[in-house]
Structure formats: C-alpha cells, structure tokens
Scaffold this motif. Structure first.
Motif, PDB file in Angstrom:
ATOM      1  N   ASN A  72      33.442  38.506  34.094  1.00 47.72           N
ATOM      2  CA  ASN A  72      32.979  36.501  34.082  1.00 47.72           C
ATOM      3  C   ASN A  72      31.624  35.765  33.620  1.00 47.72           C
ATOM      4  N   ASP A  73      30.797  36.416  33.901  1.00 51.76           N
ATOM      5  CA  ASP A  73      29.699  36.060  33.065  1.00 51.76           C
ATOM      6  C   ASP A  73      29.621  36.030  31.861  1.00 51.76           C
ATOM      7  N   LEU A  74      30.213  37.151  31.410  1.00 51.10           N
ATOM      8  CA  LEU A  74      30.185  36.823  29.626  1.00 51.10           C
ATOM      9  C   LEU A  74      31.408  35.722  29.359  1.00 51.10           C
ATOM     10  N   TYR A  75      32.315  35.575  29.654  1.00 55.26           N
ATOM     11  CA  TYR A  75      33.995  35.403  29.512  1.00 55.26           C
ATOM     12  C   TYR A  75      34.475  34.721  30.341  1.00 55.26           C
ATOM     13  N   GLU A  76      33.901  33.232  30.766  1.00 57.50           N
ATOM     14  CA  GLU A  76      34.449  32.766  31.841  1.00 57.50           C
ATOM     15  C   GLU A  76      36.485  32.863  32.347  1.00 57.50           C
ATOM     16  N   GLY A  77      36.734  32.994  30.351  1.00 56.01           N
ATOM     17  CA  GLY A  77      38.587  33.368  31.336  1.00 56.01           C
ATOM     18  C   GLY A  77      38.577  34.660  31.101  1.00 56.01           C
ATOM     19  N   TYR A  78      37.759  35.513  31.186  1.00 59.80           N
ATOM     20  CA  TYR A  78      38.568  36.570  31.508  1.00 59.80           C
ATOM     21  C   TYR A  78      39.364  36.656  33.129  1.00 59.80           C
ATOM     22  N   LYS A  79      40.559  37.303  32.894  1.00 60.21           N
ATOM     23  CA  LYS A  79      41.462  37.589  33.639  1.00 60.21           C
ATOM     24  C   LYS A  79      42.013  35.868  34.706  1.00 60.21           C
ATOM     25  N   SER A  80      41.440  35.745  33.848  1.00 61.23           N
ATOM     26  CA  SER A  80      41.562  33.478  34.244  1.00 61.23           C
ATOM     27  C   SER A  80      43.241  33.089  34.466  1.00 61.23           C
ATOM     28  N   ASN A  81      43.747  33.967  33.437  1.00 55.91           N
ATOM     29  CA  ASN A  81      44.873  33.625  33.759  1.00 55.91           C
ATOM     30  C   ASN A  81      46.223  34.686  34.746  1.00 55.91           C
ATOM     31  N   ARG A  82      45.602  35.011  35.325  1.00 56.59           N
ATOM     32  CA  ARG A  82      45.793  35.896  36.444  1.00 56.59           C
ATOM     33  C   ARG A  82      46.917  34.770  37.340  1.00 56.59           C
ATOM     34  N   PRO A  83      48.198  35.080  37.953  1.00 52.99           N
ATOM     35  CA  PRO A  83      47.876  34.492  39.005  1.00 52.99           C
ATOM     36  C   PRO A  83      47.771  34.077  40.698  1.00 52.99           C
ATOM     37  N   GLU A  84      47.798  33.430  41.340  1.00 53.39           N
ATOM     38  CA  GLU A  84      47.002  34.270  42.505  1.00 53.39           C
ATOM     39  C   GLU A  84      48.127  35.381  43.140  1.00 53.39           C
ATOM     40  N   PRO A  85      48.024  36.053  43.825  1.00 57.45           N
ATOM     41  CA  PRO A  85      47.999  36.950  44.417  1.00 57.45           C
ATOM     42  C   PRO A  85      49.645  36.174  45.501  1.00 57.45           C
ATOM     43  N   PRO A  86      50.459  36.743  45.751  1.00 53.66           N
ATOM     44  CA  PRO A  86      51.457  36.346  46.806  1.00 53.66           C
ATOM     45  C   PRO A  86      50.895  36.153  48.507  1.00 53.66           C
ATOM     46  N   GLU A  87      51.341  35.012  49.120  1.00 56.16           N
ATOM     47  CA  GLU A  87      51.193  35.066  50.964  1.00 56.16           C
ATOM     48  C   GLU A  87      50.948  36.463  51.263  1.00 56.16           C
ATOM     49  N   GLU A  88      51.567  37.077  50.938  1.00 57.95           N
ATOM     50  CA  GLU A  88      52.470  38.205  52.121  1.00 57.95           C
ATOM     51  C   GLU A  88      51.500  39.264  51.669  1.00 57.95           C
ATOM     52  N   LEU A  89      51.108  39.532  50.196  1.00 54.03           N
ATOM     53  CA  LEU A  89      50.004  40.342  50.321  1.00 54.03           C
ATOM     54  C   LEU A  89      48.627  40.289  50.351  1.00 54.03           C
ATOM     55  N   LYS A  90      47.990  38.273  50.668  1.00 55.23           N
ATOM     56  CA  LYS A  90      46.681  38.619  50.676  1.00 55.23           C
ATOM     57  C   LYS A  90      45.819  39.279  52.086  1.00 55.23           C
ATOM     58  N   PRO A  91      46.908  39.137  53.359  1.00 47.59           N
ATOM     59  CA  PRO A  91      46.038  40.363  54.285  1.00 47.59           C
ATOM     60  C   PRO A  91      45.910  42.101  54.475  1.00 47.59           C
ATOM     61  N   GLN A  92      47.044  42.047  53.402  1.00 45.69           N
ATOM     62  CA  GLN A  92      46.734  43.553  53.394  1.00 45.69           C
ATOM     63  C   GLN A  92      45.631  43.948  52.199  1.00 45.69           C
ATOM     64  N   PHE A  93      44.909  43.018  51.440  1.00 44.77           N
ATOM     65  CA  PHE A  93      44.020  43.933  50.059  1.00 44.77           C
ATOM     66  C   PHE A  93      42.479  44.467  51.510  1.00 44.77           C
ATOM     67  N   ASP A  94      42.807  43.720  52.375  1.00 49.49           N
ATOM     68  CA  ASP A  94      41.240  43.885  53.868  1.00 49.49           C
ATOM     69  C   ASP A  94      41.828  45.711  54.651  1.00 49.49           C
ATOM     70  N   MET A  95      42.831  45.609  54.458  1.00 49.61           N
ATOM     71  CA  MET A  95      44.539  45.523  55.482  1.00 49.61           C
ATOM     72  C   MET A  95      43.542  47.074  55.040  1.00 49.61           C
ATOM     73  N   ALA A  96      43.803  47.531  53.774  1.00 50.86           N
ATOM     74  CA  ALA A  96      44.617  49.013  52.774  1.00 50.86           C
ATOM     75  C   ALA A  96      43.224  49.413  52.694  1.00 50.86           C
ATOM     76  N   ARG A  97      42.468  48.628  52.734  1.00 51.64           N
ATOM     77  CA  ARG A  97      40.235  49.902  52.656  1.00 51.64           C
ATOM     78  C   ARG A  97      41.228  49.688  53.674  1.00 51.64           C
ATOM     79  N   ASN A  98      40.810  49.452  54.694  1.00 53.34           N
ATOM     80  CA  ASN A  98      40.907  49.812  56.110  1.00 53.34           C
ATOM     81  C   ASN A  98      41.639  51.258  56.654  1.00 53.34           C
TER      82      ASN A  98
END
Length: 295
Positions: free
Chosen positions: A76-102
């Motif tokens: 993103n430092d190289l190119y501001e538009g990198y992956k900027s077109n990707r949608p926000e993750p669903p609300e049901e997925l967000k709490p699972q990011f930390d949970m998955a690593r734990n």
C-alpha cells in the motif's frame, strides 16, 4: 535444518485463505455456528478442520500457519490502490480473525504474522530458509506459484476439506513453459483485478505469458520492444510506470524479519485438555476431529 536423517516435510498453511474459504462455504446457507457467547465460529471451525485434514493427507513432519496482519501492507506504500477495491469483510467474520489465530495457537501450531507483510511473504521466507526440506503449501492464492521449486509443491484448495489441485515444479514448467519465479513478470503485464493493479492495459493473460515465454522477463521484453507489434509497443510505452509498479507488487518477498527454528515447527501432540478447551470454546466439531489425531 535438523540433524535427523529423515528429510523434514513442512506443511505451510495460508491461514487467512482457509478462514475466508471456510466462512463463505457455510455463510451462504446462514450457518454461522455461534458459540455460547453468540459469536460466530464457522470460519474458525472450518479452518482448524481443514488443517487437521491436511495433516492426515500430506503427513508432514512439521507445520506452520502464516497470517495476514491487517489490510495495510508495504504494498500500500508502493501503491495506494492496492487491494482497495475489496469489500469490507462481513460482520460475522470480523470477530473470527483473532479467534482463528488464538485457536491455531491453542492447537499447538506455530503461527507467523508480521505487520506490513502478507502471508505470502512469510510463506516465501520460510520456503527460502528451508531449501533442503520438502515443503507443501496450502492456499487458494495463485501468486504462490512463483515459489515452486523441485522441493516445493502447492496444494490449491478445490472442494471440501480434502480435494486439492496440486502443482509441482515439473507440472508448472510443463504447463506454462516458464520458470516459476517469472510468474510475477507475467502478472506485471496482465495485472491483477482482485489486488487492484492494472499491469499494461490491453495486455491479457495469454499475451503476457507469451511475452515471458519468449523474452524471459519484463526487462527482456523491454529490451526487445522493436520486435513487438506497433500496438503492443504503444500499450507498453503508455503504461510503463504501471508495468514496473505491477512487477514490484506481484513479487513475493522472501526475506521477512522473522525468526524460524524448525524445532518450533514440530507437530503438536493433542491431548484431553485440548479437547476440553475446544468444547468449552464452542468448537465441538474441531474437538471430535482432533480425537482422531491423538495417538
């Protein structure tokens, strides 16, 4: 490298790829498998079960899970538009990011994540460090094809927990007729719509591959512009800056500042305490599968 006579077989897992895949496979039917606190666990459960199934299929001696640590990376430092077109993750997925690593840590798998780097870069770094080991990479990301070597294979997720499309170094060279590291040069010309960079507008995958098959690299093509058609020359000359930028974005960096000791990648031994912990976390299906790996 360890001192045993057996060649180590390291299973490298793209954790976020499996988490996303598992989430959307069940979310489409509204199955989130919420725990006692009402937090969805479908992605986490699928991730853990996928890794255990992979252990059974590939029979590794060592295992590591690599994670993206947030959306912002050095690209993103190289190119501001990198992956900027990707949608926000669903609300049901967000709490699972930390949970998955734990949960991954709970299972005893060695985890790697580095702010500003992607899981691909961590996988590449470990692959480079253990050049004498057999390595199997599990992901859905075709960018990883550039890491193929005689000792490295990539198992792309295809269906369910146990069906893969496996690429060896030999298969890749036979199909693409280029060296694996040159796959980044192909992407430099064709771009990547999912990652948000354009490459050379008007140059598609077929022509991009033909360029690298004939000239070997981006530099090789640029040195031979006089051999191209007037239309191809014009497209490249008008998009030269983006061509060079796309190459930088496409290349996997294999020198991340992480400490890797193969002894730390040894497979964990599951026990009753782990099973109870998984059950208490609302991951009964993971616990039931873990039972089968208790020797």
């Amino acid at each position: 490298m360890d001192e045993t006579t057996q060649q180590p077989h390291i299973l490298l897992v793209d954790g976020m790829a499996l988490l996303f895949r598992s989430f959307f496979a069940t979310a489409v039917r509204g199955q989130y498998f919420r725990n006692a606190d009402g937090i969805p666990t479908n992605g986490v459960s699928g991730f853990a079960r996928h890794v255990m199934t992979a252990q059974t299929i590939f029979q590794p001696t060592h295992l590591a899970v690599c994670w993206d640590m947030g959306a912002y990376t050095f690209r993103n430092d190289l190119y501001e538009g990198y992956k900027s077109n990707r949608p926000e993750p669903p609300e049901e997925l967000k709490p699972q990011f930390d949970m998955a690593r734990n949960v991954s840590e709970m299972m005893g798998w060695k985890n790697f994540g580095e702010p500003g780097m992607e899981a691909d870069d961590l996988i590449g770094t470990i692959t480079k460090k253990y050049n004498d080991a057999k390595i199997t990479i599990i992901s859905g990301d075709k960018d990883l094809l550039q890491l193929l070597k005689p000792n490295v294979q990539i198992a792309f997720t295809k269906k369910g927990f146990n069906i893969y499309d496996i690429y060896s170094h030999e298969r890749f060279v036979e199909e693409y007729q280029i060296a694996p590291h040159a796959f980044a040069d192909v992407k430099a010309f064709m771009g990547d719509s999912s990652d948000g960079y354009a490459g050379v507008k008007g140059i598609g995958p077929k022509t991009a591959l033909q360029f690298i098959q004939k000239y070997g690299s981006v530099d090789g093509v640029l040195e031979s512009l006089h051999e191209l058609t007037p239309s191809q020359r014009k497209k490249i000359e008008e998009n030269l800056e983006m061509l060079h930028l796309s190459k930088k974005l496409a290349v996997i960096h294999c020198d991340c500042p992480i400490e890797v000791d193969i002894k730390d990648l040894s497979l964990p031994v599951f026990n009753e305490e782990l099973l109870q912990e998984l059950e208490a976390s609302g991951l009964g299906s993971v616990a039931r599968q873990a039972v089968t790996l208790i020797s």
